[in-house]
Design a protein around this motif. Structure first.
Motif, PDB file in Angstrom:
ATOM      1  N   ASN A 167     -11.542   2.767  -8.815  1.00  0.00           N
ATOM      2  CA  ASN A 167     -12.025   2.120  -7.585  1.00  0.00           C
ATOM      3  C   ASN A 167     -12.980   3.015  -6.809  1.00  0.00           C
ATOM      4  O   ASN A 167     -13.853   2.539  -6.097  1.00  0.00           O
ATOM      5  CB  ASN A 167     -10.847   1.728  -6.688  1.00  0.00           C
ATOM      6  N   GLY A 224       0.823  -1.209   0.000  1.00  0.00           N
ATOM      7  CA  GLY A 224       0.000   0.000   0.000  1.00  0.00           C
ATOM      8  C   GLY A 224       0.849   1.247   0.000  1.00  0.00           C
ATOM      9  O   GLY A 224       0.674   2.135   0.836  1.00  0.00           O
ATOM     10  N   ASP A 225       1.779   1.316  -0.943  1.00  0.00           N
ATOM     11  CA  ASP A 225       2.698   2.441  -1.022  1.00  0.00           C
ATOM     12  C   ASP A 225       3.382   2.399  -2.392  1.00  0.00           C
ATOM     13  O   ASP A 225       3.726   1.323  -2.880  1.00  0.00           O
ATOM     14  CB  ASP A 225       3.764   2.323   0.081  1.00  0.00           C
ATOM     15  N   SER A 226       3.579   3.583  -2.982  1.00  0.00           N
ATOM     16  CA  SER A 226       4.083   3.601  -4.366  1.00  0.00           C
ATOM     17  C   SER A 226       5.513   3.099  -4.498  1.00  0.00           C
ATOM     18  O   SER A 226       5.901   2.600  -5.544  1.00  0.00           O
ATOM     19  CB  SER A 226       3.980   5.010  -4.937  1.00  0.00           C
ATOM     20  N   ILE A 269       4.082  -4.622  -6.451  1.00  0.00           N
ATOM     21  CA  ILE A 269       3.457  -3.420  -7.007  1.00  0.00           C
ATOM     22  C   ILE A 269       2.821  -2.575  -5.900  1.00  0.00           C
ATOM     23  O   ILE A 269       2.406  -3.091  -4.877  1.00  0.00           O
ATOM     24  CB  ILE A 269       2.374  -3.758  -8.068  1.00  0.00           C
ATOM     25  N   GLY A 270       2.744  -1.270  -6.152  1.00  0.00           N
ATOM     26  CA  GLY A 270       2.071  -0.359  -5.234  1.00  0.00           C
ATOM     27  C   GLY A 270       0.605  -0.241  -5.617  1.00  0.00           C
ATOM     28  O   GLY A 270       0.265  -0.199  -6.799  1.00  0.00           O
ATOM     29  N   ILE A 271      -0.262  -0.207  -4.598  1.00  0.00           N
ATOM     30  CA  ILE A 271      -1.698  -0.033  -4.843  1.00  0.00           C
ATOM     31  C   ILE A 271      -2.290   0.928  -3.806  1.00  0.00           C
ATOM     32  O   ILE A 271      -1.675   1.190  -2.782  1.00  0.00           O
ATOM     33  CB  ILE A 271      -2.474  -1.380  -4.797  1.00  0.00           C
ATOM     34  N   GLY A 272      -3.494   1.419  -4.080  1.00  0.00           N
ATOM     35  CA  GLY A 272      -4.183   2.324  -3.164  1.00  0.00           C
ATOM     36  C   GLY A 272      -4.982   1.567  -2.104  1.00  0.00           C
ATOM     37  O   GLY A 272      -5.034   0.329  -2.115  1.00  0.00           O
ATOM     38  N   ALA A 273      -5.616   2.316  -1.216  1.00  0.00           N
ATOM     39  CA  ALA A 273      -6.229   1.710  -0.029  1.00  0.00           C
ATOM     40  C   ALA A 273      -7.483   0.889  -0.346  1.00  0.00           C
ATOM     41  O   ALA A 273      -7.685  -0.181   0.235  1.00  0.00           O
ATOM     42  CB  ALA A 273      -6.554   2.789   0.999  1.00  0.00           C
ATOM     43  N   GLU A 319      -4.603   7.371  -1.890  1.00  0.00           N
ATOM     44  CA  GLU A 319      -5.917   7.438  -2.508  1.00  0.00           C
ATOM     45  C   GLU A 319      -6.576   8.787  -2.263  1.00  0.00           C
ATOM     46  O   GLU A 319      -7.512   9.179  -2.953  1.00  0.00           O
ATOM     47  CB  GLU A 319      -6.757   6.326  -1.886  1.00  0.00           C
ATOM     48  N   SER A 321       0.929   6.420  -3.794  1.00  0.00           N
ATOM     49  CA  SER A 321      -0.269   5.590  -3.968  1.00  0.00           C
ATOM     50  C   SER A 321      -1.451   6.159  -3.189  1.00  0.00           C
ATOM     51  O   SER A 321      -2.538   5.597  -3.231  1.00  0.00           O
ATOM     52  CB  SER A 321       0.011   4.163  -3.493  1.00  0.00           C
ATOM     53  N   LEU A 345     -15.091  -0.150  -6.590  1.00  0.00           N
ATOM     54  CA  LEU A 345     -14.609  -1.492  -6.224  1.00  0.00           C
ATOM     55  C   LEU A 345     -15.372  -2.103  -5.050  1.00  0.00           C
ATOM     56  O   LEU A 345     -15.711  -3.282  -5.068  1.00  0.00           O
ATOM     57  CB  LEU A 345     -13.103  -1.441  -5.906  1.00  0.00           C
ATOM     58  N   GLU A 387      -8.174  -0.581  -3.185  1.00  0.00           N
ATOM     59  CA  GLU A 387      -7.624  -1.761  -3.857  1.00  0.00           C
ATOM     60  C   GLU A 387      -7.105  -2.756  -2.815  1.00  0.00           C
ATOM     61  O   GLU A 387      -7.316  -3.969  -2.921  1.00  0.00           O
ATOM     62  CB  GLU A 387      -6.458  -1.288  -4.742  1.00  0.00           C
ATOM     63  N   ASN A 416      -6.915   3.852  -8.615  1.00  0.00           N
ATOM     64  CA  ASN A 416      -7.597   4.446  -7.460  1.00  0.00           C
ATOM     65  C   ASN A 416      -8.867   5.176  -7.896  1.00  0.00           C
ATOM     66  O   ASN A 416      -9.902   5.111  -7.227  1.00  0.00           O
ATOM     67  CB  ASN A 416      -6.671   5.422  -6.736  1.00  0.00           C
TER      68      ASN A 416
END
Lengths: 429, 164
Positions: free
Chosen positions: B95, A123-125, A138-142, B66, B64, B151, A144, B92
């Protein structure tokens, strides 16, 4: 039928999708081996979403939680965030919880959570850092992440690969951070967007694991989905030393020789000079000579990018027997508590503090404008971190220059931006 | 979406500009008030609900977080139209059901132009310049998610189907 030649990225995605092979461009649903979350984008954001979905986490043993953004707390608001994080770890049975032990991207490999072949979401780029160990991270948002924590799955589009190849060998005082800034300047901030970046070539092979982490970390600054380095003997040795049981098949995680690349960019390490990136983009990088004499107020050696043990060693190499200029301040925030312990044991910390460096807690701190060490109106910082976006380290009018720990330390002594090679030559002479 | 006003920005609009780190520990209201302020100090105050952000390439690069999307949603931004998006921001946005539309001709749009966007069909009409701009269609599996409202509602539906 023989299996088609595949890139490392395709092989990693195929394994996670439970398929023999997958092609770039294909959309697949993959099983996640490990999910990393931190105090900022983690529990405080995902807890209400999981509640709304009416589910608990899919597998507490596949979650690593790190409190690194708001550490240590500076007010009651941040203290609440940290307490909520602790409570959530307890209630959800997440035992891999590293509370105030350092920055997630450094703590993760240091504590043995990564190995070649894994499919990891963070959860971080800067989660791209995991690519240095041959993991597809991979980095993803919250939101996700809430989806991953609920189901253990995520959809991805298998990325095509851009290979960034460094031939030759780096000269003294020139390091991975300089390679990275030079690539940002040459290729722009979106060369890797929706793509897998793979680093290779003799100069990358020669890098130690922490230097490879710097490259993979800043693959994010090239827009990359992942920043992969194929595992080799260095990888095996490092992971083994960090308590990971070595598996016989790790070396198979590499691109086939005839696999299809989207692009290949070749760089010459022999001629690379120390780099400095001017505000407000890492892509504003040029040779240090173009910036020599530029004044600044604060030097910062910190973050997941620029405060690992070898980064502190670089600073110490320059600072040994020297003192920081009265015109500037030098803040040093080691990337993790283990980094601090190792630097204390080998004498590095003493060199830094004797030179006048101010030691800071291990955490994201000033790099992201979250913690202590932020900038006032109009202030200028020279930093070993990854990003110099407008207002990132404090006031909207403040400015950040990026460079290697060598260059930051040398400049802190000079009181203005300086070429670290002059300082290293003096030692050699 | 009819007659929205265009707010134009350049390339590489980053997440620190959209959601400054200094305000990340607070609620979305204070964060949204500072959204894009380093590029345009009056943005949050002057924005009208439904207005469209127009940008060059790599919109949303960087973190990242959001909150970059949440700030735009909080301000009632109608959509973001850009030449390209940074991948985490794009995911994001989908989502959280913020329409994000890739348009190769985004640069032809001027500040204040009146726009009419149909994100599902990928058609953008510039009513000030009397032009219709082609946009990239959103992939089918994402249209399903958008139709479900993002999402979380999409997952809720899926999880319910699994139980049934």
């Amino acid at each position: 039928m023989t299996r088609p030649a595949q890139t490392l990225a395709e092989k990693l995605c195929a394994r996670a999708a439970g398929q023999e092979s997958v092609e770039a461009g294909k959309i697949v649903t993959v099983s996640v081996d490990l999910a990393m979350i931190h105090d900022s984008g983690g529990p405080r954001r995902v807890a209400p979403m999981l509640q709304e979905l009416g589910v608990s986490v899919w597998d507490p043993d596949r979650i690593v939680l790190v409190s690194d953004h708001y550490v240590p707390a500076v007010d009651s608001g941040t203290a609440e965030i940290l307490n909520f994080t602790r409570k959530w770890a307890r209630e959800n049975g997440v035992t891999a919880f590293h509370d105030m032990q350092g920055i997630c991207h450094v703590v993760l490999p240091e504590r043995g959570h990564l190995k070649p072949g894994l499919f990891v979401v963070g959860g971080d780029s800067h989660s791209t850092t995991g690519g240095a160990f041959g993991a597809f991270m991979i980095g993803i948002g919250a939101t996700e992440m809430a989806g991953v924590l609920a189901t253990g799955e995520i959809w991805i589009k298998v990325p095509p690969t851009v290979r960034l190849e460094w031939r030759g060998a780096l000269g003294p005082g020139v390091v991975a951070k300089d390679m990275m800034l030079a690539m940002c300047a040459a290729l722009g901030m979106d060369v890797g967007n929706y793509k897998a970046i793979e680093f290779g070539g003799s100069a990358v092979d020669a890098l130690d694991m922490e230097a490879r982490m710097t490259l993979s970390n800043m693959a994010a600054e090239l827009g990359g989905k992942v920043g992969l380095v194929a595992p080799d003997e260095n990888t095996i040795e490092w992971l083994s030393a960090h308590g990971v049981a070595v598996e016989s098949d790790w070396l198979r995680w590499r691109s086939d020789d005839d696999s299809l690349l989207e692009a290949r960019h070749v760089f010459d390490a022999d001629v690379l000079m120390p780099q400095v990136a001017a505000p407000h983009s890492p892509a504003n990088a040029d040779d240090v000579l173009s910036f020599r004499g530029t004044m600044f107020h604060q030097a910062y050696i910190g973050a997941c990018t620029g405060a690992k043990l070898t980064d502190l060693h670089m600073a110490a190499e320059v600072l040994r027997g020297r003192t920081i200029s009265n015109d500037v301040r030098l803040l040093v925030a080691p990337a993790s508590t283990r980094t601090t312990a190792a630097a204390a044991a080998d004498g590095t910390l003493a060199i830094l503090t004797e030179a006048g460096a101010i030691m800071m807690p291990s955490g994201c701190g000033a790099c992201a404008g979250y913690g202590a060490g932020v900038l006032a109106e109009g202030e200028v910082c020279l930093s070993s971190t990854a990003r110099n976006f407008k207002g990132r380290m404090g006031h909207p009018t403040s400015q950040v220059y990026l460079a290697s720990p060598y260059t930051v330390a040398a400049s802190a002594v000079a009181g203005k931006i300086a070429d670290p090679r002059e300082f290293l030559l003096e030692i050699a002479a | 979406m009819s007659d929205a006003r265009a707010w134009c920005f350049g390339d590489d609009v980053d997440t620190d500009i959209l959601a400054p780190g200094l305000y990340m520990k607070g609620g979305i209201e204070s964060l949204a008030a500072h959204c894009l302020e380093t590029l345009d100090p009056d943005f949050a105050a002057d924005l009208q609900p439904g207005d469209i952000i127009v940008a060059g390439c790599n919109f949303g690069m960087g973190s990242s977080r959001e909150q970059a999307v949440m700030a735009l949603n909080h301000l009632n931004v109608g959509a973001v139209v850009a030449e390209s998006f940074a991948r985490i921001f794009f995911r994001n946005a989908i989502n959280l059901a913020l329409p994000v539309v890739t348009c190769a001709e985004a640069r032809s749009i001027a500040p204040g132009d009146r726009l009419c966007l149909d994100p599902a069909r990928g058609v953008l009409e510039n009513r000030t310049q009397h032009r219709v701009l082609a946009c990239e269609p959103i992939p089918a599996h994402l249209l399903v998610m958008i139709a479900d409202g993002g999402l979380l509602p999409h997952l809720k539906k899926k999880l319910k189907a699994r139980v049934a």
